[in-house]
Scaffold this motif. Sequence first.
Motif, PDB file in Angstrom:
ATOM      1  N   GLN A 190       0.833  -1.205   0.000  1.00 50.33           N
ATOM      2  CA  GLN A 190       0.000   0.000   0.000  1.00 50.33           C
ATOM      3  C   GLN A 190       0.870   1.258   0.000  1.00 50.33           C
ATOM      4  O   GLN A 190       0.580   2.227  -0.697  1.00 50.33           O
ATOM      5  N   ARG A 191       1.976   1.221   0.805  1.00 50.68           N
ATOM      6  CA  ARG A 191       2.888   2.372   0.838  1.00 50.68           C
ATOM      7  C   ARG A 191       3.507   2.599  -0.534  1.00 50.68           C
ATOM      8  O   ARG A 191       3.546   3.725  -1.029  1.00 50.68           O
ATOM      9  N   GLN A 192       3.974   1.509  -1.148  1.00 52.43           N
ATOM     10  CA  GLN A 192       4.603   1.631  -2.466  1.00 52.43           C
ATOM     11  C   GLN A 192       3.628   2.204  -3.491  1.00 52.43           C
ATOM     12  O   GLN A 192       3.994   3.054  -4.298  1.00 52.43           O
ATOM     13  N   ALA A 193       2.378   1.734  -3.437  1.00 55.43           N
ATOM     14  CA  ALA A 193       1.378   2.219  -4.400  1.00 55.43           C
ATOM     15  C   ALA A 193       1.101   3.705  -4.193  1.00 55.43           C
ATOM     16  O   ALA A 193       1.013   4.469  -5.156  1.00 55.43           O
ATOM     17  N   SER A 194       1.001   4.136  -2.922  1.00 50.78           N
ATOM     18  CA  SER A 194       0.662   5.545  -2.656  1.00 50.78           C
ATOM     19  C   SER A 194       1.827   6.467  -2.976  1.00 50.78           C
ATOM     20  O   SER A 194       1.637   7.644  -3.263  1.00 50.78           O
ATOM     21  N   GLY A 249      -3.288   8.028 -17.412  1.00 47.86           N
ATOM     22  CA  GLY A 249      -2.472   7.117 -16.613  1.00 47.86           C
ATOM     23  C   GLY A 249      -1.942   5.887 -17.329  1.00 47.86           C
ATOM     24  O   GLY A 249      -1.318   5.029 -16.712  1.00 47.86           O
ATOM     25  N   THR A 250      -2.206   5.773 -18.639  1.00 44.54           N
ATOM     26  CA  THR A 250      -1.664   4.627 -19.390  1.00 44.54           C
ATOM     27  C   THR A 250      -1.157   5.098 -20.750  1.00 44.54           C
ATOM     28  O   THR A 250      -1.734   6.017 -21.334  1.00 44.54           O
ATOM     29  N   PRO A 251      -0.113   4.461 -21.271  1.00 46.94           N
ATOM     30  CA  PRO A 251       0.709   3.448 -20.610  1.00 46.94           C
ATOM     31  C   PRO A 251       1.659   4.111 -19.614  1.00 46.94           C
ATOM     32  O   PRO A 251       1.776   5.334 -19.569  1.00 46.94           O
ATOM     33  N   VAL A 252       2.344   3.283 -18.821  1.00 46.99           N
ATOM     34  CA  VAL A 252       3.372   3.776 -17.902  1.00 46.99           C
ATOM     35  C   VAL A 252       4.705   3.775 -18.646  1.00 46.99           C
ATOM     36  O   VAL A 252       5.110   2.764 -19.210  1.00 46.99           O
ATOM     37  N   TYR A 253       5.388   4.922 -18.650  1.00 45.18           N
ATOM     38  CA  TYR A 253       6.690   5.031 -19.325  1.00 45.18           C
ATOM     39  C   TYR A 253       7.852   4.778 -18.362  1.00 45.18           C
ATOM     40  O   TYR A 253       8.891   4.275 -18.764  1.00 45.18           O
ATOM     41  N   THR A 254       7.693   5.183 -17.111  1.00 46.27           N
ATOM     42  CA  THR A 254       8.705   4.907 -16.098  1.00 46.27           C
ATOM     43  C   THR A 254       8.071   5.098 -14.738  1.00 46.27           C
ATOM     44  O   THR A 254       7.031   5.740 -14.608  1.00 46.27           O
ATOM     45  N   ARG A 255       8.709   4.496 -13.717  1.00 43.70           N
ATOM     46  CA  ARG A 255       8.190   4.653 -12.343  1.00 43.70           C
ATOM     47  C   ARG A 255       9.337   4.653 -11.348  1.00 43.70           C
ATOM     48  O   ARG A 255      10.413   4.112 -11.616  1.00 43.70           O
ATOM     49  N   GLU A 300       0.979  14.129 -24.661  1.00 40.70           N
ATOM     50  CA  GLU A 300      -0.062  13.594 -23.777  1.00 40.70           C
ATOM     51  C   GLU A 300       0.516  13.045 -22.465  1.00 40.70           C
ATOM     52  O   GLU A 300      -0.174  12.368 -21.718  1.00 40.70           O
ATOM     53  N   MET A 301       1.776  13.357 -22.204  1.00 41.94           N
ATOM     54  CA  MET A 301       2.459  12.847 -21.015  1.00 41.94           C
ATOM     55  C   MET A 301       1.866  13.433 -19.737  1.00 41.94           C
ATOM     56  O   MET A 301       1.467  14.591 -19.694  1.00 41.94           O
ATOM     57  N   GLU A 302       1.839  12.609 -18.681  1.00 43.45           N
ATOM     58  CA  GLU A 302       1.337  13.031 -17.375  1.00 43.45           C
ATOM     59  C   GLU A 302       2.311  12.633 -16.272  1.00 43.45           C
ATOM     60  O   GLU A 302       2.997  11.613 -16.372  1.00 43.45           O
ATOM     61  N   VAL A 303       2.375  13.449 -15.209  1.00 47.68           N
ATOM     62  CA  VAL A 303       3.151  13.122 -14.012  1.00 47.68           C
ATOM     63  C   VAL A 303       2.147  12.766 -12.920  1.00 47.68           C
ATOM     64  O   VAL A 303       1.218  13.528 -12.657  1.00 47.68           O
ATOM     65  N   ARG A 304       2.341  11.596 -12.284  1.00 43.30           N
ATOM     66  CA  ARG A 304       1.399  11.140 -11.260  1.00 43.30           C
ATOM     67  C   ARG A 304       2.134  10.677 -10.000  1.00 43.30           C
ATOM     68  O   ARG A 304       3.235  10.145 -10.097  1.00 43.30           O
ATOM     69  N   ILE A 305       1.507  10.885  -8.842  1.00 41.99           N
ATOM     70  CA  ILE A 305       1.983  10.308  -7.575  1.00 41.99           C
ATOM     71  C   ILE A 305       0.841   9.468  -7.010  1.00 41.99           C
ATOM     72  O   ILE A 305      -0.266   9.975  -6.829  1.00 41.99           O
ATOM     73  N   GLY A 306       1.133   8.186  -6.762  1.00 36.79           N
ATOM     74  CA  GLY A 306       0.086   7.301  -6.237  1.00 36.79           C
ATOM     75  C   GLY A 306      -1.114   7.225  -7.155  1.00 36.79           C
ATOM     76  O   GLY A 306      -2.248   7.068  -6.707  1.00 36.79           O
ATOM     77  N   GLY A 307      -0.862   7.374  -8.450  1.00 34.57           N
ATOM     78  CA  GLY A 307      -1.945   7.314  -9.438  1.00 34.57           C
ATOM     79  C   GLY A 307      -2.686   8.623  -9.615  1.00 34.57           C
ATOM     80  O   GLY A 307      -3.523   8.756 -10.514  1.00 34.57           O
ATOM     81  N   ILE A 308      -2.402   9.612  -8.768  1.00 33.42           N
ATOM     82  CA  ILE A 308      -3.125  10.898  -8.832  1.00 33.42           C
ATOM     83  C   ILE A 308      -2.384  11.859  -9.762  1.00 33.42           C
ATOM     84  O   ILE A 308      -1.175  12.071  -9.625  1.00 33.42           O
ATOM     85  N   LEU A 309      -3.107  12.428 -10.696  1.00 29.73           N
ATOM     86  CA  LEU A 309      -2.523  13.346 -11.677  1.00 29.73           C
ATOM     87  C   LEU A 309      -2.004  14.610 -10.996  1.00 29.73           C
ATOM     88  O   LEU A 309      -2.715  15.280 -10.257  1.00 29.73           O
ATOM     89  N   LYS A 310      -0.729  14.945 -11.268  1.00 27.05           N
ATOM     90  CA  LYS A 310      -0.117  16.148 -10.698  1.00 27.05           C
ATOM     91  C   LYS A 310       0.219  17.194 -11.764  1.00 27.05           C
ATOM     92  O   LYS A 310       0.268  18.384 -11.467  1.00 27.05           O
TER      93      LYS A 310
END
Length: 202
Positions: A17-21, A31-37, A83-93
């Motif tokens: 859960q911590r890793q996901a958040s 949120g798709t596809p994921v380019y890096t994490r 169309e690139m997005e930056v996200r933390i825990g899946g939430i768009l930033k």
Amino acid sequence: SERHEETLRLIQQLESQRQASQCVTITGPMGTPVYTRADFTKDGRFDVSPELWKVEFPNQPAAEAAADENNKVKECNLSQLSEMEVRIGGILKAKLIGDSIEGFVNDIDNNYAESKGALSIWFGGSSGIWLTIRLVGIEKQAYAALRDFDLSGNNLLATLLQFCSPRLPIEFGEVAFLISHINDAMTAWGIPTEPPEVLPPT
């Protein structure tokens, strides 16, 4: 014992859960596809400038990342950058749209190596986010020429497409967050919002 196994399962669940958040991702639209994490805590640290928290992405070549089945990350190219997005825990930033976007090409000699040129992108507005990308395969002369162009707003991608193929691979180096914009999250995750004081030797 059963209780011990249950405790281990619970610890693993909490860690998942911590890793996901705290998972920082660069993605495509919605949120798709994921380019890096990367992990906000494990891969993050205070920048040289203490008002920034910097998260480094794995130094994985784009083609290698695309072939990594476990990670399920895809290669990004220049045509997909809009169309690139930056996200933390899946939430768009942040998204790469709007007048507040600005690109910077800094010191050529320090930022160009192995046929890759680094480009810093400031998302501006209320995002408080800097992102460093690498243009894979851009010629040094073309990379240096970018300094003479307006790399703000819609001009950023339009200018890059003048110099590079739409299929030019993009790698993601690091993302830096203004701590004043994320201090609540850092506090909730038990991360200090100021770097520890380094005491002078006595």
